[in-house]
Design a protein around this motif. Structure first.
Motif, PDB file in Angstrom:
ATOM      1  N   TYR A 162      50.703 -57.143 -14.303  1.00 47.82           N
ATOM      2  CA  TYR A 162      50.327 -56.936 -15.703  1.00 47.82           C
ATOM      3  C   TYR A 162      51.333 -57.618 -16.626  1.00 47.82           C
ATOM      4  O   TYR A 162      50.979 -58.353 -17.546  1.00 47.82           O
ATOM      5  CB  TYR A 162      50.254 -55.426 -15.966  1.00 47.82           C
ATOM      6  CG  TYR A 162      49.929 -55.019 -17.372  1.00 47.82           C
ATOM      7  CD1 TYR A 162      48.621 -55.002 -17.829  1.00 47.82           C
ATOM      8  CD2 TYR A 162      50.931 -54.602 -18.248  1.00 47.82           C
ATOM      9  CE1 TYR A 162      48.307 -54.597 -19.123  1.00 47.82           C
ATOM     10  CE2 TYR A 162      50.628 -54.192 -19.536  1.00 47.82           C
ATOM     11  CZ  TYR A 162      49.314 -54.192 -19.964  1.00 47.82           C
ATOM     12  OH  TYR A 162      49.017 -53.786 -21.244  1.00 47.82           O
ATOM     13  N   ILE A 163      52.608 -57.372 -16.368  1.00 51.58           N
ATOM     14  CA  ILE A 163      53.672 -57.954 -17.191  1.00 51.58           C
ATOM     15  C   ILE A 163      53.652 -59.479 -17.068  1.00 51.58           C
ATOM     16  O   ILE A 163      53.754 -60.193 -18.069  1.00 51.58           O
ATOM     17  CB  ILE A 163      55.043 -57.367 -16.789  1.00 51.58           C
ATOM     18  CG1 ILE A 163      55.081 -55.866 -17.126  1.00 51.58           C
ATOM     19  CG2 ILE A 163      56.184 -58.117 -17.471  1.00 51.58           C
ATOM     20  CD1 ILE A 163      56.172 -55.098 -16.406  1.00 51.58           C
ATOM     21  N   ASP A 164      53.530 -59.984 -15.827  1.00 46.52           N
ATOM     22  CA  ASP A 164      53.463 -61.442 -15.615  1.00 46.52           C
ATOM     23  C   ASP A 164      52.323 -62.060 -16.421  1.00 46.52           C
ATOM     24  O   ASP A 164      52.482 -63.117 -17.024  1.00 46.52           O
ATOM     25  CB  ASP A 164      53.249 -61.773 -14.132  1.00 46.52           C
ATOM     26  CG  ASP A 164      54.505 -61.608 -13.290  1.00 46.52           C
ATOM     27  OD1 ASP A 164      55.618 -61.593 -13.856  1.00 46.52           O
ATOM     28  OD2 ASP A 164      54.360 -61.487 -12.059  1.00 46.52           O
TER      29      ASP A 164
ATOM     30  N   GLN B 164      53.359 -62.112 -20.046  1.00 46.35           N
ATOM     31  CA  GLN B 164      54.521 -62.968 -20.242  1.00 46.35           C
ATOM     32  C   GLN B 164      54.107 -64.449 -20.219  1.00 46.35           C
ATOM     33  O   GLN B 164      54.709 -65.271 -20.890  1.00 46.35           O
ATOM     34  CB  GLN B 164      55.572 -62.684 -19.175  1.00 46.35           C
ATOM     35  CG  GLN B 164      56.916 -63.290 -19.500  1.00 46.35           C
ATOM     36  CD  GLN B 164      57.971 -62.875 -18.524  1.00 46.35           C
ATOM     37  OE1 GLN B 164      57.709 -62.700 -17.349  1.00 46.35           O
ATOM     38  NE2 GLN B 164      59.187 -62.715 -19.016  1.00 46.35           N
ATOM     39  N   GLN B 165      53.063 -64.762 -19.483  1.00 48.01           N
ATOM     40  CA  GLN B 165      52.545 -66.132 -19.434  1.00 48.01           C
ATOM     41  C   GLN B 165      51.638 -66.435 -20.626  1.00 48.01           C
ATOM     42  O   GLN B 165      51.007 -67.483 -20.670  1.00 48.01           O
ATOM     43  CB  GLN B 165      51.777 -66.348 -18.130  1.00 48.01           C
ATOM     44  CG  GLN B 165      52.634 -66.275 -16.902  1.00 48.01           C
ATOM     45  CD  GLN B 165      51.810 -66.243 -15.627  1.00 48.01           C
ATOM     46  OE1 GLN B 165      50.662 -66.667 -15.603  1.00 48.01           O
ATOM     47  NE2 GLN B 165      52.401 -65.722 -14.568  1.00 48.01           N
ATOM     48  N   GLU B 166      51.570 -65.481 -21.537  1.00 46.68           N
ATOM     49  CA  GLU B 166      50.783 -65.611 -22.771  1.00 46.68           C
ATOM     50  C   GLU B 166      49.290 -65.834 -22.498  1.00 46.68           C
ATOM     51  O   GLU B 166      48.601 -66.501 -23.263  1.00 46.68           O
ATOM     52  CB  GLU B 166      51.363 -66.701 -23.671  1.00 46.68           C
ATOM     53  CG  GLU B 166      52.768 -66.354 -24.123  1.00 46.68           C
ATOM     54  CD  GLU B 166      53.368 -67.351 -25.086  1.00 46.68           C
ATOM     55  OE1 GLU B 166      52.641 -68.228 -25.591  1.00 46.68           O
ATOM     56  OE2 GLU B 166      54.583 -67.235 -25.336  1.00 46.68           O
ATOM     57  N   LYS B 167      48.819 -65.248 -21.418  1.00 46.60           N
ATOM     58  CA  LYS B 167      47.387 -65.263 -21.157  1.00 46.60           C
ATOM     59  C   LYS B 167      46.755 -64.158 -21.995  1.00 46.60           C
ATOM     60  O   LYS B 167      47.417 -63.194 -22.380  1.00 46.60           O
ATOM     61  CB  LYS B 167      47.103 -65.009 -19.678  1.00 46.60           C
ATOM     62  CG  LYS B 167      47.601 -66.109 -18.760  1.00 46.60           C
ATOM     63  CD  LYS B 167      47.266 -65.773 -17.325  1.00 46.60           C
ATOM     64  CE  LYS B 167      47.751 -66.822 -16.367  1.00 46.60           C
ATOM     65  NZ  LYS B 167      47.472 -66.455 -14.976  1.00 46.60           N
ATOM     66  N   ASN B 168      45.454 -64.289 -22.270  1.00 47.75           N
ATOM     67  CA  ASN B 168      44.805 -63.213 -23.009  1.00 47.75           C
ATOM     68  C   ASN B 168      43.393 -62.912 -22.515  1.00 47.75           C
ATOM     69  O   ASN B 168      42.742 -62.033 -23.047  1.00 47.75           O
ATOM     70  CB  ASN B 168      44.803 -63.492 -24.511  1.00 47.75           C
ATOM     71  CG  ASN B 168      43.914 -64.665 -24.886  1.00 47.75           C
ATOM     72  OD1 ASN B 168      43.435 -65.386 -24.022  1.00 47.75           O
ATOM     73  ND2 ASN B 168      43.716 -64.859 -26.166  1.00 47.75           N
TER      74      ASN B 168
ATOM     75  N   ILE C 264      38.869 -60.037 -23.080  1.00 47.68           N
ATOM     76  CA  ILE C 264      40.126 -60.293 -23.774  1.00 47.68           C
ATOM     77  C   ILE C 264      41.062 -59.115 -23.526  1.00 47.68           C
ATOM     78  O   ILE C 264      40.678 -57.961 -23.691  1.00 47.68           O
ATOM     79  CB  ILE C 264      39.891 -60.495 -25.284  1.00 47.68           C
ATOM     80  CG1 ILE C 264      39.044 -61.745 -25.504  1.00 47.68           C
ATOM     81  CG2 ILE C 264      41.213 -60.591 -26.033  1.00 47.68           C
ATOM     82  CD1 ILE C 264      38.591 -61.942 -26.928  1.00 47.68           C
ATOM     83  N   MET C 265      42.288 -59.409 -23.136  1.00 49.63           N
ATOM     84  CA  MET C 265      43.305 -58.390 -22.898  1.00 49.63           C
ATOM     85  C   MET C 265      44.194 -58.305 -24.141  1.00 49.63           C
ATOM     86  O   MET C 265      44.571 -59.319 -24.724  1.00 49.63           O
ATOM     87  CB  MET C 265      44.163 -58.762 -21.687  1.00 49.63           C
ATOM     88  CG  MET C 265      43.382 -58.923 -20.382  1.00 49.63           C
ATOM     89  SD  MET C 265      42.725 -57.369 -19.744  1.00 49.63           S
ATOM     90  CE  MET C 265      40.987 -57.620 -20.062  1.00 49.63           C
TER      91      MET C 265
ATOM     92  N   LEU D  12      42.083 -54.367 -14.472  1.00 46.55           N
ATOM     93  CA  LEU D  12      41.341 -55.629 -14.549  1.00 46.55           C
ATOM     94  C   LEU D  12      42.195 -56.827 -14.151  1.00 46.55           C
ATOM     95  O   LEU D  12      41.754 -57.687 -13.390  1.00 46.55           O
ATOM     96  CB  LEU D  12      40.788 -55.833 -15.960  1.00 46.55           C
ATOM     97  CG  LEU D  12      39.732 -54.817 -16.429  1.00 46.55           C
ATOM     98  CD1 LEU D  12      39.462 -54.976 -17.913  1.00 46.55           C
ATOM     99  CD2 LEU D  12      38.457 -54.979 -15.629  1.00 46.55           C
ATOM    100  N   ILE D  13      43.419 -56.878 -14.633  1.00 52.21           N
ATOM    101  CA  ILE D  13      44.315 -57.980 -14.312  1.00 52.21           C
ATOM    102  C   ILE D  13      44.620 -58.025 -12.822  1.00 52.21           C
ATOM    103  O   ILE D  13      44.791 -59.091 -12.237  1.00 52.21           O
ATOM    104  CB  ILE D  13      45.609 -57.888 -15.165  1.00 52.21           C
ATOM    105  CG1 ILE D  13      45.280 -58.232 -16.615  1.00 52.21           C
ATOM    106  CG2 ILE D  13      46.709 -58.783 -14.626  1.00 52.21           C
ATOM    107  CD1 ILE D  13      46.382 -57.879 -17.611  1.00 52.21           C
ATOM    108  N   ASN D  14      44.630 -56.857 -12.187  1.00 47.88           N
ATOM    109  CA  ASN D  14      44.920 -56.785 -10.754  1.00 47.88           C
ATOM    110  C   ASN D  14      43.668 -56.965  -9.894  1.00 47.88           C
ATOM    111  O   ASN D  14      43.702 -56.744  -8.701  1.00 47.88           O
ATOM    112  CB  ASN D  14      45.642 -55.481 -10.426  1.00 47.88           C
ATOM    113  CG  ASN D  14      47.105 -55.579 -10.759  1.00 47.88           C
ATOM    114  OD1 ASN D  14      47.856 -56.224 -10.057  1.00 47.88           O
ATOM    115  ND2 ASN D  14      47.512 -54.971 -11.875  1.00 47.88           N
TER     116      ASN D  14
END
Length: 170
Positions: free
Chosen positions: A129-131, A134-138, A152-153, A164-166
């Motif tokens: 989640y943090i990664d 941190q990579q500025e994905k959305n 959209i996150m 969802l990210i996982n």
């Protein structure tokens, strides 16, 4: 019922720290974070007593839920220092740092936690989640019953967005 009993007891013994602490705990169990914060903060400032660690944890959690993340961070940071073997305190501090969008600090702590608590399944999904942020994905894309979905996150709905990210559908 227990809360009602302790509130009556408070009227009889208004300066009893144990009663006040128990009332704060009971408000927390009722998800009444404003009253939890009021009772426990009042107890700390007016009685100068030392809480058991779970009391600070309850106070920090209620403060975080009320949106006072930096105040919660100060308490959780102290808890992690005083209780470095508590995965629960690390987990709550990492979560709080994500709400503050302190991605570097939260990533550092989650990496520490993964090393220190290798069998705790909470930390790897938090790291992902943090990664992600941190990579500025959305956005995250996944499929549900063959239908592609793009979401959209925001970084505001940790439980749902981390799922969802996982790679799971919440």
């Amino acid at each position: 019922q227990a809360l009602d009993i302790f509130l009556k007891l408070e009227k009889e013994t208004p300066k009893c720290p144990n009663t006040l602490f128990t009332i704060g705990e009971l408000f927390f169990k009722k998800d009444d974070y404003e009253n939890t914060n009021n009772y426990l903060s009042n107890l700390l400032s007016n009685f100068k007593i030392k809480f058991p660690p779970h009391g600070y944890f309850i106070l920090a959690t209620s403060i975080r839920i009320l949106g006072k993340n930096q105040d919660a961070e100060n308490i959780l940071k102290s808890l992690c220092k005083s209780n470095p073997n508590s995965a629960d305190y690390f987990n709550q501090r990492i979560i709080n740092l994500t709400y503050l969008k302190e991605w570097n600090k939260s990533l550092f702590l989650v990496q520490q936690a993964i090393k220190q608590f290798p069998n705790d399944n909470r930390f790897l999904p938090l790291k992902n989640y943090i990664d992600f942020f941190q990579q500025e994905k959305n956005t995250v894309t996944f499929q549900v019953e063959g239908t592609p979905i793009k979401m959209i996150m925001t970084g505001k709905l940790l439980d749902i967005e981390a799922t969802l990210i996982n790679g799971s559908f919440f």
